[in-house]
Design an enzyme around this catalytic site. Structure first.
Site, PDB file in Angstrom:
ATOM      1  N   LYS A 157      43.250  35.277  35.810  1.00  0.00           N
ATOM      2  CA  LYS A 157      42.062  36.396  35.569  1.00  0.00           C
ATOM      3  C   LYS A 157      41.038  36.110  34.787  1.00  0.00           C
ATOM      4  CE  LYS A 157      44.796  40.471  36.710  1.00  0.00           C
ATOM      5  NZ  LYS A 157      46.035  39.910  37.254  1.00  0.00           N
TER       6      LYS A 157
ATOM      7  N   GLU B  85      39.497  43.951  27.793  1.00  0.00           N
ATOM      8  CA  GLU B  85      38.363  44.577  28.508  1.00  0.00           C
ATOM      9  C   GLU B  85      37.888  46.011  28.088  1.00  0.00           C
ATOM     10  OE1 GLU B  85      38.226  42.283  32.868  1.00  0.00           O
ATOM     11  OE2 GLU B  85      38.914  44.152  32.608  1.00  0.00           O
TER      12      GLU B  85
ATOM     13  N   HIS C 175      49.520  51.479  37.624  1.00  0.00           N
ATOM     14  CA  HIS C 175      48.583  50.646  37.785  1.00  0.00           C
ATOM     15  C   HIS C 175      48.749  49.907  39.152  1.00  0.00           C
ATOM     16  CE1 HIS C 175      46.929  50.910  33.855  1.00  0.00           C
ATOM     17  NE2 HIS C 175      48.260  50.658  33.314  1.00  0.00           N
TER      18      HIS C 175
ATOM     19  N   ARG D 154      45.052  36.204  49.444  1.00  0.00           N
ATOM     20  CA  ARG D 154      45.926  36.717  50.347  1.00  0.00           C
ATOM     21  C   ARG D 154      45.270  37.836  51.306  1.00  0.00           C
ATOM     22  NH1 ARG D 154      48.009  41.101  48.128  1.00  0.00           N
ATOM     23  NH2 ARG D 154      48.377  40.997  46.069  1.00  0.00           N
TER      24      ARG D 154
END
Length: 470
Positions: A116, A200, A235, A291
């Site tokens: 990420k 973040e 999540h 994917r």
């Protein structure tokens, strides 16, 4: 076009890929662990190969065993489905070395998006908007705490190599940062063998909106519109829909263009999803999934396009069947994920035999994707999904009405499920009004997750009878 494909997966996605392979005249080959010897995908395929014991590490994640199964059965291509090895660059390379077509993106693209932090650095260079945050290499806790202070609380700690909500922690005050960082790193280490994290800004009422992209080896990249995946627990998505409601056309076009730019930046090929987080009319890049997504059927329902067929065609070297201007959109589609899990116990998986499983009949308004049947065992070894229900109509209200009817018709015994939760979500006034964000379930917990009362008398009687009979 190759003539045979091995599906390196199980459950509903393996069944889904086999259906398209059969329609296209391709020979399908299933793989299975000992726990799946009698599974639906094994029965559906033209051939099936045992690849190991129940543990995924010794079967569905064992690259050498899957490659050997392909060699033994004469498979020409491998479709990885989603999960397991679908985003494993080493697996894509192993397929190439073995002379097998990998129905997915190049290994380089998988690696570019696999971290990420690295992905966000690459997207920043490409001019893709990011959530304010720290994506650097320095993992010293003091450096991460300083970054959090500079960003401003609340912040989100997120595993760099992660997915599925693992290694994610919301931190609302500096005093809690060190403890939550330890927890996030521990989860990331256990789940991915990599405890690196990024930090973040935590948006308080964001929507999770993603763009389905497709690219070929001839330089074509297209967007197949967006999906809203804001309804999540831990999540992880449980309700998805397309198109995203209450998004204006200017924002829709901007997101589609940005997603295509992201795909071009890494030389992408095949089906992929660029995920954004959106709030107050702005959107920010989160990650790219290299994917096919679990929720791809809602895109298929509004476009009329079989994404698995496109995967096969692109993997065989063909150009995309349509240009951007030829990709239409009609009506609205909603998907729910029906899981064997207990919402009253923090969505813990529920295992056991499906003593009763009755799903409604498919129609032009209802599509069912499932890899289990009545009597099958929900194992401790794999994802506890029972089925995906997908409804379509000319508008969102109609799609939701069909979904409520479909969920009302489901009957499941033997395991705990999230069926009642799904029923409450799709009929909740705020959901029906498209008042969506990723905190929807937590905000409406009292209405969606009522405290569990005493078991019904019939259940108690059945339990007593079974106990007395033993």
């Amino acid at each position: 076009m190759f003539g045979s494909v091995l599906i390196a997966n199980r459950g509903e996605i393996a069944c889904r890929v086999i259906r398209t392979a059969r329609r296209m005249g391709l020979r399908s080959i299933a793989v299975f662990s000992d726990a799946d010897a009698g599974a639906a995908h094994v029965a559906m395929a033209d051939a099936a190969v045992r690849i190991g014991p129940p543990a995924a590490a010794e079967s569905y994640l064992a690259i050498d065993r899957i490659i050997e199964a392909a060699r033994r059965t004469g498979a020409e291509a491998i479709h990885p489905g989603y999960g397991f090895l679908s985003e494993n660059a080493d697996f894509a390379e192993a397929c190439a070395v073995a002379g097998l077509v990998f129905v997915g993106p190049p290994a380089e693209a998988i690696r570019a998006m696999g971290s990420k932090s690295a992905a966000k650095a690459l997207m920043e260079q490409a001019g893709v908007p990011l959530v304010p945050g720290y994506h650097g290499a320095d993992q010293d806790p003091a450096a991460l705490a300083r970054a959090a202070a500079e960003i401003g609380y609340p912040v989100l700690i997120k595993a760099s190599a992660g997915g599925g909500g693992k290694g994610m922690r919301v931190v609302r005050a500096a005093a809690d940062f060190a403890a939550e960082l330890d927890r996030a790193k521990g989860e990331a280490r256990a789940a991915f063998g990599d405890d690196r994290v990024l930090v973040e800004k935590y948006l308080t009422k964001p929507r999770h909106i993603e763009i389905q992209v497709f690219a070929d080896t001839h330089g074509n990249v297209v967007s197949l519109h967006e999906r809203d995946c804001s309804i999540q627990r831990r999540h992880q998505k449980i309700v998805e829909e397309a198109p995203a409601p209450l998004i204006d056309e200017a924002m829709r076009a901007a997101m589609g263009k940005t997603a295509c730019d992201a795909a071009r930046a890494i030389g992408y090929v095949g089906a992929g999803t660029v995920e954004f987080i959106a709030e107050d009319g702005a959107f920010h890049f989160m990650e790219m999934n290299t994917r096919l997504q679990v929720e791809h059927p809602v895109t298929e329902m509004i476009t009329g396009i079989d994404l698995v067929e496109w995967q096969f065609r692109v993997a065989a070297g063909e150009a995309l069947p349509l240009k951007q201007e030829g990709i239409g959109r009609r009506g609205h589609a909603v998907e729910v994920r029906l899981y064997a899990e207990d919402p009253a116990r923090d969505f813990a998986p529920s295992t056991g035999a499906l003593a009763r499983l009755r799903l409604p009949a498919e129609s032009r308004h209802l599509r069912i994707e499932s890899g289990v049947r009545a009597g099958d065992e929900v194992s401790v070894h794999y994802d506890p999904m029972i089925a995906k229900l997908v409804t379509w109509d000319e508008d969102r209200d109609g799609a939701l009405r069909h979904m409520a009817q479909a969920l009302a018709a489901c009957e499941i015994d033997g395991v705990q499920t999230n069926l009642d939760l799904l029923r409450r979500i799709v009929t909740h006034p705020d959901f029906c009004a498209a008042a969506l964000d990723t905190g929807f379930i937590a905000r409406h917990e009292a209405a969606l997750l009522p405290a569990r009362g005493a078991p019904p008398v019939a259940v108690l009687a059945a339990a007593a009878h079974r106990w007395l009979a033993t």
